[in-house]
Each structure stands twice: as C-alpha cells, then as structure tokens.
Motif scaffolding. Structure first.
Motif, PDB file in Angstrom:
ATOM      1  N   ARG A  69       0.834  -1.210   0.000  1.00 20.49           N
ATOM      2  CA  ARG A  69       0.000   0.000   0.000  1.00 20.49           C
ATOM      3  C   ARG A  69       0.868   1.260   0.000  1.00 20.49           C
ATOM      4  O   ARG A  69       0.549   2.242  -0.664  1.00 20.49           O
ATOM      5  CB  ARG A  69      -0.939   0.017   1.200  1.00 20.49           C
ATOM      6  CG  ARG A  69      -1.909  -1.139   1.240  1.00 20.49           C
ATOM      7  CD  ARG A  69      -2.883  -1.092   0.059  1.00 20.49           C
ATOM      8  NE  ARG A  69      -3.654  -2.323   0.014  1.00 20.49           N
ATOM      9  CZ  ARG A  69      -3.661  -3.169  -0.992  1.00 20.49           C
ATOM     10  NH1 ARG A  69      -2.974  -2.905  -2.078  1.00 20.49           N
ATOM     11  NH2 ARG A  69      -4.373  -4.262  -0.951  1.00 20.49           N
ATOM     12  N   GLU A  83       2.029   1.722  -3.447  1.00 22.40           N
ATOM     13  CA  GLU A  83       0.922   2.179  -4.296  1.00 22.40           C
ATOM     14  C   GLU A  83       0.729   3.683  -4.147  1.00 22.40           C
ATOM     15  O   GLU A  83       0.522   4.394  -5.131  1.00 22.40           O
ATOM     16  CB  GLU A  83      -0.373   1.456  -3.926  1.00 22.40           C
ATOM     17  CG  GLU A  83      -0.451   0.040  -4.419  1.00 22.40           C
ATOM     18  CD  GLU A  83      -1.694  -0.688  -3.926  1.00 22.40           C
ATOM     19  OE1 GLU A  83      -2.474  -0.119  -3.117  1.00 22.40           O
ATOM     20  OE2 GLU A  83      -1.893  -1.838  -4.341  1.00 22.40           O
ATOM     21  N   GLN A  84       0.772   4.171  -2.916  1.00 21.83           N
ATOM     22  CA  GLN A  84       0.608   5.606  -2.669  1.00 21.83           C
ATOM     23  C   GLN A  84       1.757   6.403  -3.279  1.00 21.83           C
ATOM     24  O   GLN A  84       1.550   7.488  -3.818  1.00 21.83           O
ATOM     25  CB  GLN A  84       0.483   5.896  -1.175  1.00 21.83           C
ATOM     26  CG  GLN A  84      -0.821   5.433  -0.576  1.00 21.83           C
ATOM     27  CD  GLN A  84      -2.016   6.032  -1.300  1.00 21.83           C
ATOM     28  OE1 GLN A  84      -2.087   7.232  -1.549  1.00 21.83           O
ATOM     29  NE2 GLN A  84      -2.963   5.184  -1.660  1.00 21.83           N
ATOM     30  N   ARG A 134       1.076   6.671  -6.944  1.00 25.08           N
ATOM     31  CA  ARG A 134       0.013   7.643  -7.236  1.00 25.08           C
ATOM     32  C   ARG A 134       0.486   9.087  -7.059  1.00 25.08           C
ATOM     33  O   ARG A 134      -0.174  10.010  -7.537  1.00 25.08           O
ATOM     34  CB  ARG A 134      -1.181   7.383  -6.331  1.00 25.08           C
ATOM     35  CG  ARG A 134      -1.917   6.119  -6.671  1.00 25.08           C
ATOM     36  CD  ARG A 134      -3.135   5.929  -5.794  1.00 25.08           C
ATOM     37  NE  ARG A 134      -3.776   4.680  -6.142  1.00 25.08           N
ATOM     38  CZ  ARG A 134      -4.089   3.725  -5.285  1.00 25.08           C
ATOM     39  NH1 ARG A 134      -3.855   3.895  -3.994  1.00 25.08           N
ATOM     40  NH2 ARG A 134      -4.650   2.623  -5.688  1.00 25.08           N
ATOM     41  N   ASN A 135       1.571   9.247  -6.326  1.00 29.26           N
ATOM     42  CA  ASN A 135       2.102  10.588  -6.039  1.00 29.26           C
ATOM     43  C   ASN A 135       3.559  10.698  -6.464  1.00 29.26           C
ATOM     44  O   ASN A 135       4.355  11.379  -5.830  1.00 29.26           O
ATOM     45  CB  ASN A 135       1.984  10.875  -4.533  1.00 29.26           C
ATOM     46  CG  ASN A 135       0.566  10.932  -4.063  1.00 29.26           C
ATOM     47  OD1 ASN A 135      -0.097  11.942  -4.216  1.00 29.26           O
ATOM     48  ND2 ASN A 135       0.068   9.820  -3.516  1.00 29.26           N
ATOM     49  N   ILE A 149       1.944  11.933   2.765  1.00 24.60           N
ATOM     50  CA  ILE A 149       1.071  11.154   1.885  1.00 24.60           C
ATOM     51  C   ILE A 149       0.289  10.121   2.685  1.00 24.60           C
ATOM     52  O   ILE A 149      -0.909   9.937   2.483  1.00 24.60           O
ATOM     53  CB  ILE A 149       1.903  10.500   0.776  1.00 24.60           C
ATOM     54  CG1 ILE A 149       2.402  11.606  -0.115  1.00 24.60           C
ATOM     55  CG2 ILE A 149       1.138   9.427   0.041  1.00 24.60           C
ATOM     56  CD1 ILE A 149       2.933  11.288  -1.417  1.00 24.60           C
ATOM     57  N   ILE A 150       0.948   9.454   3.611  1.00 23.27           N
ATOM     58  CA  ILE A 150       0.275   8.421   4.408  1.00 23.27           C
ATOM     59  C   ILE A 150      -0.763   9.048   5.327  1.00 23.27           C
ATOM     60  O   ILE A 150      -1.883   8.554   5.431  1.00 23.27           O
ATOM     61  CB  ILE A 150       1.306   7.594   5.204  1.00 23.27           C
ATOM     62  CG1 ILE A 150       2.111   6.736   4.225  1.00 23.27           C
ATOM     63  CG2 ILE A 150       0.635   6.730   6.248  1.00 23.27           C
ATOM     64  CD1 ILE A 150       3.314   6.067   4.818  1.00 23.27           C
ATOM     65  N   ALA A 175      -2.346  11.912   4.914  1.00 20.14           N
ATOM     66  CA  ALA A 175      -3.451  12.403   4.088  1.00 20.14           C
ATOM     67  C   ALA A 175      -4.328  11.234   3.652  1.00 20.14           C
ATOM     68  O   ALA A 175      -5.553  11.326   3.677  1.00 20.14           O
ATOM     69  CB  ALA A 175      -2.925  13.144   2.874  1.00 20.14           C
ATOM     70  N   ASN A 176      -3.712  10.129   3.279  1.00 17.07           N
ATOM     71  CA  ASN A 176      -4.466   8.957   2.836  1.00 17.07           C
ATOM     72  C   ASN A 176      -5.292   8.382   3.969  1.00 17.07           C
ATOM     73  O   ASN A 176      -6.450   8.016   3.784  1.00 17.07           O
ATOM     74  CB  ASN A 176      -3.512   7.910   2.269  1.00 17.07           C
ATOM     75  CG  ASN A 176      -4.251   6.751   1.642  1.00 17.07           C
ATOM     76  OD1 ASN A 176      -5.281   6.935   1.017  1.00 17.07           O
ATOM     77  ND2 ASN A 176      -3.728   5.566   1.802  1.00 17.07           N
ATOM     78  N   LYS A 177      -4.746   8.309   5.159  1.00 14.84           N
ATOM     79  CA  LYS A 177      -5.484   7.759   6.304  1.00 14.84           C
ATOM     80  C   LYS A 177      -6.606   8.678   6.753  1.00 14.84           C
ATOM     81  O   LYS A 177      -7.638   8.213   7.192  1.00 14.84           O
ATOM     82  CB  LYS A 177      -4.519   7.503   7.474  1.00 14.84           C
ATOM     83  CG  LYS A 177      -3.646   6.301   7.262  1.00 14.84           C
ATOM     84  CD  LYS A 177      -2.829   6.031   8.501  1.00 14.84           C
ATOM     85  CE  LYS A 177      -2.087   4.716   8.336  1.00 14.84           C
ATOM     86  NZ  LYS A 177      -1.399   4.342   9.569  1.00 14.84           N
ATOM     87  N   PHE A 233      -8.515  10.538   4.972  1.00 12.71           N
ATOM     88  CA  PHE A 233      -9.644  10.592   4.062  1.00 12.71           C
ATOM     89  C   PHE A 233     -10.258   9.234   3.765  1.00 12.71           C
ATOM     90  O   PHE A 233     -11.050   9.102   2.866  1.00 12.71           O
ATOM     91  CB  PHE A 233      -9.240  11.294   2.757  1.00 12.71           C
ATOM     92  CG  PHE A 233      -8.850  12.720   2.997  1.00 12.71           C
ATOM     93  CD1 PHE A 233      -9.790  13.657   3.372  1.00 12.71           C
ATOM     94  CD2 PHE A 233      -7.517  13.109   2.895  1.00 12.71           C
ATOM     95  CE1 PHE A 233      -9.425  14.972   3.609  1.00 12.71           C
ATOM     96  CE2 PHE A 233      -7.157  14.425   3.134  1.00 12.71           C
ATOM     97  CZ  PHE A 233      -8.113  15.355   3.487  1.00 12.71           C
ATOM     98  N   LYS A 234      -9.897   8.222   4.525  1.00 18.72           N
ATOM     99  CA  LYS A 234     -10.489   6.895   4.318  1.00 18.72           C
ATOM    100  C   LYS A 234     -11.858   6.809   4.929  1.00 18.72           C
ATOM    101  O   LYS A 234     -12.180   7.394   5.885  1.00 18.72           O
ATOM    102  CB  LYS A 234      -9.601   5.813   4.914  1.00 18.72           C
ATOM    103  CG  LYS A 234      -8.478   5.444   3.981  1.00 18.72           C
ATOM    104  CD  LYS A 234      -7.767   4.211   4.504  1.00 18.72           C
ATOM    105  CE  LYS A 234      -6.765   3.764   3.476  1.00 18.72           C
ATOM    106  NZ  LYS A 234      -6.040   2.609   3.889  1.00 18.72           N
TER     107      LYS A 234
END
Length: 111
Positions: free
Chosen positions: A45, A48-49, A52-53, A103-104, A106-108, A110-111
C-alpha cells in the motif's frame, strides 16, 4: 488486547529507527518495508501511494535499489525477514521519508 496506533507510536525508540537506516550511494536511506512498518501500513500500500504521487518523489527523495545493492543489504542483515519480494525495494532519503508521512497521513485521514 491490541495496542492503539498512539500506543504503538510511543514504543518506537530512536534505536529502532537508527537500526532501519542504511548507507547507500553516499546517502542515508530507509527501505520501503521498514518505512511501512514504522508508519503502520503494508509495504504494498505504501508503494501504491508513492506510485500515485510519484511527482512528489524526485530522485533525491527516493530510488529503487539495484539487485547487487539488495544482495549486499541482505548479507549484512542477518535477522531480516525478506520474505518473497518480487520487486526490488524502493529506498527513501530523509526528505523522502518526510514526504511519505504527508502522503500516508493524508491517505489515512480521508479513508
């Protein structure tokens, strides 16, 4: 009973972090798998992030190590569990690790 994320974070000592820093290509770097472990995410994961960035990770933030560098690292780390990796690891410089955190997080959020 499992620990909360905050309780897990408190248990991360300077020694643990220092043991995950390697010296490659005249730079201090951290493996993607070690970074993922410290951030409490799965390596797949995390990568993957990053994909994407990718524009946030120039060559001085992250690079993929060579097979020779990978073999050299494996020979130096006797207690590592390298498992069935199918790709060569990405490594992150100090700036790359900082970018990973943004990035991590921000990803967490908005889940």
């Amino acid at each position: 009973m499992s620990k909360t994320k905050q309780e897990q974070a408190v248990g991360i000592t300077d020694e643990i972090i220092l043991n995950k820093i390697y010296y490659l290509r005249d730079q201090k770097v951290m493996l993607d798998s070690d970074s993922a472990e410290l951030y409490g995410v799965v390596t797949k994961r995390l990568n993957e992030q990053v994909g994407r960035n990718i524009d946030r990770f120039p060559a001085d933030f992250m690079f993929t190590i060579t097979q020779e560098e990978f073999e050299n690292l494996k020979s130096k780390i006797a207690t590592s569990s390298w498992g069935g990796r199918r790709t060569l690891p990405n490594v992150f410089t100090e700036h790359g690790v900082l970018m990973l955190s943004s990035i991590i997080i921000a990803n967490k959020l908005f889940k």
